[in-house]
Design an enzyme around this catalytic site. Structure first.
Site, PDB file in Angstrom:
ATOM      1  N   ASP A   1       9.363   2.780  -0.012  1.00 50.64           N
ATOM      2  CA  ASP A   1       8.310   3.455   0.742  1.00 50.64           C
ATOM      3  C   ASP A   1       8.465   3.064   2.206  1.00 50.64           C
ATOM      4  O   ASP A   1       8.055   1.990   2.628  1.00 50.64           O
ATOM      5  CB  ASP A   1       6.936   3.047   0.199  1.00 50.64           C
TER       6      ASP A   1
ATOM      7  N   TYR B   1       0.851  -1.187   0.000  1.00 48.32           N
ATOM      8  CA  TYR B   1       0.000   0.000   0.000  1.00 48.32           C
ATOM      9  C   TYR B   1       0.886   1.236   0.000  1.00 48.32           C
ATOM     10  O   TYR B   1       1.834   1.317   0.785  1.00 48.32           O
ATOM     11  CB  TYR B   1      -0.897   0.002   1.239  1.00 48.32           C
TER      12      TYR B   1
ATOM     13  N   LYS C   1       4.104   9.042   8.894  1.00 45.81           N
ATOM     14  CA  LYS C   1       3.796   8.397  10.169  1.00 45.81           C
ATOM     15  C   LYS C   1       4.702   8.850  11.329  1.00 45.81           C
ATOM     16  O   LYS C   1       4.524   9.964  11.802  1.00 45.81           O
ATOM     17  CB  LYS C   1       3.759   6.878   9.989  1.00 45.81           C
TER      18      LYS C   1
HETATM   19  C1  LIG Z   1       0.248   4.655   5.750  1.00 48.60           C
HETATM   20  C2  LIG Z   1       1.021   4.398   4.522  1.00 48.60           C
HETATM   21  C3  LIG Z   1       0.928   5.235   3.396  1.00 48.60           C
HETATM   22  C4  LIG Z   1      -0.076   6.357   3.303  1.00 48.60           C
HETATM   23  O1  LIG Z   1       0.177   7.356   4.232  1.00 48.60           O
HETATM   24  P1  LIG Z   1      -1.013   8.394   4.587  1.00 48.60           P
HETATM   25  O2  LIG Z   1      -0.365   9.350   5.536  1.00 48.60           O
HETATM   26  O3  LIG Z   1      -2.114   7.582   5.189  1.00 48.60           O
HETATM   27  O4  LIG Z   1      -1.429   9.030   3.314  1.00 48.60           O
HETATM   28  C5  LIG Z   1       1.776   5.008   2.328  1.00 48.60           C
HETATM   29  N1  LIG Z   1       2.668   4.008   2.357  1.00 48.60           N
HETATM   30  C6  LIG Z   1       2.784   3.172   3.414  1.00 48.60           C
HETATM   31  C7  LIG Z   1       3.811   2.107   3.396  1.00 48.60           C
HETATM   32  C8  LIG Z   1       1.954   3.331   4.515  1.00 48.60           C
HETATM   33  O5  LIG Z   1       2.054   2.487   5.546  1.00 48.60           O
END
Ligand SMILES: *Cc1c(COP(=O)(O)O)cnc(C)c1O
Length: 424
Positions: free
Chosen positions: A236, A141, A264
């Site tokens: 990511d 994701y 995060k």
């Molecule tokens: C949470 C997450 C996202 C998206 O971040 P948001 O702040 O919710 O837009 C993208 N990549 C990874 C790996 C994530 O865990």
């Protein structure tokens, strides 16, 4: 108003009663607790019920809720600087701190969410390479950007949505889907489309299909293919950064990405995000280069202050990560032992303080196809049991649980003891 009253009323004004789908417990035979306050690892709902928190805002609250230093940084900064839309010294402090303490980040650009970070990194990769296609992996994701909403794990999977409505075919025609940990299949994608591939993006330690680690040989293969075909490798690390280790998953894999995305933990619980990497690539961003990306709130002073307070503590205290890892090990071993005693087939994947219990009789869970075969009915029963007994855990088989520096042996043992009383 109690939990249920608030949730029923919320559904009148917000779609599903929430501002982000997974919070709605749509797939669960219960309504979500409405959280009122948090301190350390204890959160309290509007009914006055307390929970030991293993969600931690989906990772960010690694210091525990309302850490004193973070609260003070927010208070102090907000008394004199809320937003200017102009450069501030706090942005320099944050950017310099990140570039100095992380590997492979020469320059960085602040944004407001993980989604913004990944979609901007992809745009930058396309602008830099002058190519259009990207490879993403099934189950990973990267936020809700159109081009990523195919085989996108967690929320999309739990809700049972095949991809997403409202995404034009045109927006995903340049998205190629790889299979996680399958070197051969990615190699075939490159053989077929190599000249058009701008970037490969992945969660180097995936958390959004439950915890699954990229094999080192897989990550090395991606690096090799990207180099051979002139594509960029994007890690990511929105979830794994400052989480599995201060320097993130890249420090565990021994592979150098070209661009890295963060969010995060980086904002200490406030809306944040960033992407960074090699100078020669980052200099293609406007105002220096032709890749336009902007944000009224980007680099917001209060976010920078909360983020810096958090990252400073994490960087200066390697013992935090040792503690979290020790607690994770205790939890993993305890749960494995009980599952065996009770004859519940599980696979537990863990990296530091990120852990998923997969209810499956398979011997390992290494890719999205393995995840999809899990017993989600069993997961639901387990989840309701844990929440009813005072543990806040993700209401989905396809998510990770998180540990903080404030989790103690007692919290972990209580969790294991409660799992022992689970009657499937
Ligand atoms: C949470 C997450 C996202 C998206 O971040 P948001 O702040 O919710 O837009 C993208 N990549 C990874 C790996 C994530 O865990």
């Amino acid at each position: 108003m109690n939990n249920n009253e608030i949730f029923i009323e919320s559904k009148k004004y917000m779609p599903g009663g929430v501002n982000s789908p997974v919070r709605a417990f749509r797939d669960m035979p219960m309504n979500p607790p409405i959280i009122k306050s948090g301190n350390g690892v204890i959160i309290k709902d509007e009914d006055g019920k307390e929970y030991i928190d293993f969600v931690l805002a989906w990772g960010p609250m690694i210091l525990g809720h309302c850490d004193e230093d973070v609260v003070n940084a927010i208070k102090k900064t907000s008394a004199e600087a809320i937003a200017f839309g102009a450069p501030t010294k706090l942005e320099l402090d944050m950017a310099k701190f990140l570039c100095d303490t992380l590997d492979n980040v020469d320059m960085i650009r602040m944004v407001n969410s993980g989604t913004e970070a990944t979609m901007s990194a992809i745009k930058l990769a396309r602008g830099y390479t002058k190519k259009d296609k990207i490879i993403k992996f099934a189950g990973c994701y990267h936020g809700h950007f159109d081009g990523f909403l195919v085989e996108a794990g967690s929320g999309v999977l739990t809700e049972g949505i095949p991809g997403c409505l409202g995404v034009p075919q045109d927006s995903i025609k340049n998205t190629l889907i790889g299979e996680y940990n399958n070197e051969k299949q990615v190699e075939e994608l490159f053989l077929k489309y190599g000249d058009d591939i701008a970037a490969v993006i992945l969660e180097p330690i995936a958390g959004n299909m439950g915890v699954i680690k990229a094999n080192e040989s897989f990550a090395k293969k991606l690096r090799e293919l990207c180099d051979k075909y002139g594509a960029l490798l994007i890690f990511d690390e929105v979830m794994s950064g400052f989480r599995v280790a201060y320097k993130g998953a890249q420090s565990l894999l021994d592979v150098k990405p070209d661009l890295i995305t963060y969010a995060k933990i980086m904002g200490g619980g406030l809306p944040s995000g960033a992407y960074g990497g090699k100078r020669e690539i980052m200099e293609n961003l406007s105002p220096l280069g032709g890749v336009y990306q902007a944000g009224t709130m980007s680099g917001n002073p209060i976010v920078m202050a909360a983020g810096l307070a958090t990252l400073n503590k994490l960087y200066k205290n390697p013992s935090y990560y040792e503690h979290i890892n020790k607690m994770g090990e205790r939890l993993e071993n305890g749960l494995k032992k009980i599952a065996k005693e009770k004859n519940i087939p599980v696979v537990i994947n863990r990296q530091g303080g990120m852990l998923t219990i997969f209810f499956t009789s398979a011997s390992e869970v290494n890719k999205y196809d393995d995840v999809k075969r899990c017993d989600t009915e069993m997961f639901k029963k387990y989840c309701v049991h844990m929440i009813e007994n005072g543990f806040n855990i993700p209401p989905s088989q396809f998510e990770a649980m998180f540990l903080s520096v404030k989790h103690t042996k007692e919290h972990i043992d209580k969790f294991i003891e409660t799992f022992k009383n689970f009657r499937p």
